[in-house]
Design a protein around this motif. Sequence first.
Motif, PDB file in Angstrom:
ATOM      1  N   ARG A  51      -1.165  -5.348  12.816  1.00 17.51           N
ATOM      2  CA  ARG A  51      -1.932  -4.540  11.864  1.00 17.51           C
ATOM      3  C   ARG A  51      -1.518  -4.898  10.441  1.00 17.51           C
ATOM      4  NH1 ARG A  51      -2.856   1.673  13.028  1.00 17.51           N
ATOM      5  NH2 ARG A  51      -4.731   0.786  13.938  1.00 17.51           N
ATOM      6  N   LEU A  52      -2.490  -5.197   9.587  1.00 19.09           N
ATOM      7  CA  LEU A  52      -2.243  -5.528   8.188  1.00 19.09           C
ATOM      8  C   LEU A  52      -2.402  -4.271   7.344  1.00 19.09           C
ATOM      9  CD1 LEU A  52      -1.749  -7.574   5.925  1.00 19.09           C
ATOM     10  CD2 LEU A  52      -4.218  -8.016   5.870  1.00 19.09           C
ATOM     11  N   HIS A  53      -1.273  -3.710   6.918  1.00 23.74           N
ATOM     12  CA  HIS A  53      -1.278  -2.530   6.044  1.00 23.74           C
ATOM     13  C   HIS A  53       0.100  -2.413   5.426  1.00 23.74           C
ATOM     14  CE1 HIS A  53      -1.650   1.636   4.664  1.00 23.74           C
ATOM     15  NE2 HIS A  53      -2.953   1.492   4.798  1.00 23.74           N
ATOM     16  N   VAL A  54       0.151  -1.962   4.165  1.00 23.53           N
ATOM     17  CA  VAL A  54       1.427  -1.905   3.459  1.00 23.53           C
ATOM     18  C   VAL A  54       2.392  -0.925   4.121  1.00 23.53           C
ATOM     19  CG1 VAL A  54       0.603  -0.134   1.855  1.00 23.53           C
ATOM     20  CG2 VAL A  54       2.493  -1.614   1.180  1.00 23.53           C
ATOM     21  N   LEU A  55       1.879   0.151   4.727  1.00 21.27           N
ATOM     22  CA  LEU A  55       2.736   1.135   5.378  1.00 21.27           C
ATOM     23  C   LEU A  55       2.927   0.858   6.865  1.00 21.27           C
ATOM     24  CD1 LEU A  55       1.465   4.436   3.734  1.00 21.27           C
ATOM     25  CD2 LEU A  55       3.471   3.103   3.152  1.00 21.27           C
ATOM     26  N   THR A  56       2.277  -0.178   7.373  1.00 16.05           N
ATOM     27  CA  THR A  56       2.343  -0.559   8.789  1.00 16.05           C
ATOM     28  C   THR A  56       2.240   0.660   9.719  1.00 16.05           C
ATOM     29  OG1 THR A  56       4.779  -0.500   8.786  1.00 16.05           O
ATOM     30  CG2 THR A  56       3.696  -2.626   8.335  1.00 16.05           C
ATOM     31  N   PRO A  57       1.155   1.437   9.634  1.00 10.83           N
ATOM     32  CA  PRO A  57       0.995   2.546  10.594  1.00 10.83           C
ATOM     33  C   PRO A  57       0.848   2.003  12.007  1.00 10.83           C
ATOM     34  CG  PRO A  57      -1.034   2.190   9.374  1.00 10.83           C
ATOM     35  CD  PRO A  57      -0.003   1.306   8.747  1.00 10.83           C
ATOM     36  N   PHE A  85       0.363   2.816  -1.484  1.00  9.59           N
ATOM     37  CA  PHE A  85      -0.487   3.622  -0.615  1.00  9.59           C
ATOM     38  C   PHE A  85      -1.397   4.541  -1.446  1.00  9.59           C
ATOM     39  CE2 PHE A  85      -1.130   7.647   1.713  1.00  9.59           C
ATOM     40  CZ  PHE A  85      -1.853   7.167   2.777  1.00  9.59           C
ATOM     41  N   VAL A  86      -0.831   5.166  -2.492  1.00  3.44           N
ATOM     42  CA  VAL A  86      -1.629   6.050  -3.343  1.00  3.44           C
ATOM     43  C   VAL A  86      -2.743   5.273  -4.036  1.00  3.44           C
ATOM     44  CG1 VAL A  86      -1.562   7.531  -5.386  1.00  3.44           C
ATOM     45  CG2 VAL A  86       0.260   7.675  -3.679  1.00  3.44           C
ATOM     46  N   VAL A  87      -2.443   4.033  -4.456  1.00  5.60           N
ATOM     47  CA  VAL A  87      -3.427   3.224  -5.167  1.00  5.60           C
ATOM     48  C   VAL A  87      -4.533   2.759  -4.224  1.00  5.60           C
ATOM     49  CG1 VAL A  87      -3.791   1.082  -6.447  1.00  5.60           C
ATOM     50  CG2 VAL A  87      -1.803   2.512  -6.948  1.00  5.60           C
ATOM     51  N   THR A  88      -4.160   2.344  -3.021  1.00  5.73           N
ATOM     52  CA  THR A  88      -5.137   1.755  -2.098  1.00  5.73           C
ATOM     53  C   THR A  88      -5.826   2.773  -1.199  1.00  5.73           C
ATOM     54  OG1 THR A  88      -3.381   1.341  -0.463  1.00  5.73           O
ATOM     55  CG2 THR A  88      -3.889  -0.435  -2.042  1.00  5.73           C
ATOM     56  N   PHE A  89      -5.358   4.016  -1.179  1.00  8.08           N
ATOM     57  CA  PHE A  89      -5.942   5.012  -0.266  1.00  8.08           C
ATOM     58  C   PHE A  89      -7.442   5.206  -0.490  1.00  8.08           C
ATOM     59  CE2 PHE A  89      -7.174   9.364   0.776  1.00  8.08           C
ATOM     60  CZ  PHE A  89      -6.834   9.409   2.123  1.00  8.08           C
ATOM     61  N   PRO A  90      -7.916   5.384  -1.744  1.00  6.51           N
ATOM     62  CA  PRO A  90      -9.379   5.561  -1.911  1.00  6.51           C
ATOM     63  C   PRO A  90     -10.182   4.370  -1.406  1.00  6.51           C
ATOM     64  CG  PRO A  90      -8.194   6.189  -3.902  1.00  6.51           C
ATOM     65  CD  PRO A  90      -7.206   5.513  -3.024  1.00  6.51           C
ATOM     66  N   LEU A  91      -9.670   3.145  -1.651  1.00  5.17           N
ATOM     67  CA  LEU A  91     -10.392   1.964  -1.185  1.00  5.17           C
ATOM     68  C   LEU A  91     -10.437   1.903   0.334  1.00  5.17           C
ATOM     69  CD1 LEU A  91      -8.940  -0.679  -3.689  1.00  5.17           C
ATOM     70  CD2 LEU A  91     -11.126   0.514  -3.824  1.00  5.17           C
ATOM     71  N   CYS A  92      -9.305   2.196   0.979  1.00  3.41           N
ATOM     72  CA  CYS A  92      -9.262   2.182   2.443  1.00  3.41           C
ATOM     73  C   CYS A  92     -10.148   3.278   3.030  1.00  3.41           C
ATOM     74  CB  CYS A  92      -7.829   2.348   2.926  1.00  3.41           C
ATOM     75  SG  CYS A  92      -6.742   0.946   2.569  1.00  3.41           S
ATOM     76  N   LEU A  93     -10.214   4.433   2.366  1.00  6.57           N
ATOM     77  CA  LEU A  93     -11.056   5.521   2.854  1.00  6.57           C
ATOM     78  C   LEU A  93     -12.531   5.137   2.794  1.00  6.57           C
ATOM     79  CD1 LEU A  93     -11.175   8.406   3.898  1.00  6.57           C
ATOM     80  CD2 LEU A  93     -11.261   9.195   1.519  1.00  6.57           C
ATOM     81  N   VAL A  94     -12.951   4.536   1.675  1.00  5.27           N
ATOM     82  CA  VAL A  94     -14.337   4.084   1.557  1.00  5.27           C
ATOM     83  C   VAL A  94     -14.625   3.001   2.589  1.00  5.27           C
ATOM     84  CG1 VAL A  94     -15.993   2.917   0.054  1.00  5.27           C
ATOM     85  CG2 VAL A  94     -14.500   4.693  -0.877  1.00  5.27           C
TER      86      VAL A  94
END
Length: 398
Positions: free
Chosen positions: A211-217, A45-54
């Motif tokens: 939903r496709l996400h590592v944390l499955t929100p 999540f920490v690694v992919t957060f900036p990419l998901c935010l952009v």
Amino acid sequence: MTSTSAEIPSKSESSSKPETTEDVKLYVNEQRFPKTWTFVRVLFFVVTFPLCLVLGIIRLFIGLQALVILCLMPKRLKLRRYFLRLVLMLIGVFVNIQKPPNGDTKPSVIVSNHVSVLDRLIIECSLTCSTLSVRDIPLLIRLVIGSLDLTPRHEAPPPTTVAKAHLETSDIPILTLPEQIMTNGQGVLKFASWPFSISSNVQMVCMEVQRLHVLTPHLTHLFSSPVGDFFWTLFCPAHWVNIKYLSVSDDWREKNPEQRALLAQKIISTELGVPALKLTCHDVNEYKKTVVKQLAKPIDIDSLVRQVIEVLPNIPESEIRADLIRTKDTTQTIYNLVRTAPKEVKKAPKPTSSRSSGQGSLFKDPVARANMLELKKAELIADGRRRYIEKHGLDVKP
């Protein structure tokens, strides 16, 4: 659909045992993320957060411009539906129509289960419709789908009157969501009967969203806002939506609105493979009030610690207290401690015949009972495997 950490009863259980307000927690999410976080998930999540935010910001600007264009396009234009589907793809929502609507029939009312803030847009990309239930979604989306009641007032006419007046002058069907509130998709709430009193010419739709996400929100939760749900839709990489248009029975028109509502709920829940509930949106709202009151009350950590010690007497009190301060939930703490504690610590003496009221009340919770049974089953399997390897002298890596 979004997954839930609670155990969902089977259809037979839900039909034989009447649901109560306490059972609502099985079919709604109280928070956006699951309670259990692993190190790998947090790191990813920490690694992919900036990419998901952009990605979310880019999708936001693209989506807003596309929605404005959709507002200007005539609603009856067939090209509009294809453009809407393209817009959904650009914001990461991929729609798959498994069972398309019957082109020979033109329904007056469309009914569907309710699992996300974009349900109305998803349905309209395959079938042009207007809607009545628009007070729980952003204004721009209301304008896109076409609202018949944008200004709710105390003296406003009932929805059935507005819908019937619309159908007298237009052949565009009315989209309704009889559950009237979003759930986690693990059950279908009892349908309101008023959509079925508008017309007997009804088209049923069922939707499944993954939903496709590592944390499955979760797509939504008990205290979320429509804007927050929409933001997380843009933030997550992708969503897969399956739509099925279902047909009604031959004796459909002979039934009254209440019977049609029950039958539609049963058909949609059977197609989704989830139970048809007796709970209503009012039960969900009452449960929400109960949760708010519980959050406002101070938590007695000492009492919770005593309950957990009765179940896990060999775990140090300091560890129990530290986990309870973090989770504030005895069920989750027991699960965490049994999963992470050393094997020799987990072994507890056999309980005496006299049980305290704290332990008895704890195991009235079906989720706690199911978690403990699963953990006990895993321990028995591991112990049997170890004895088998020792007996036969096998060289097997653990």
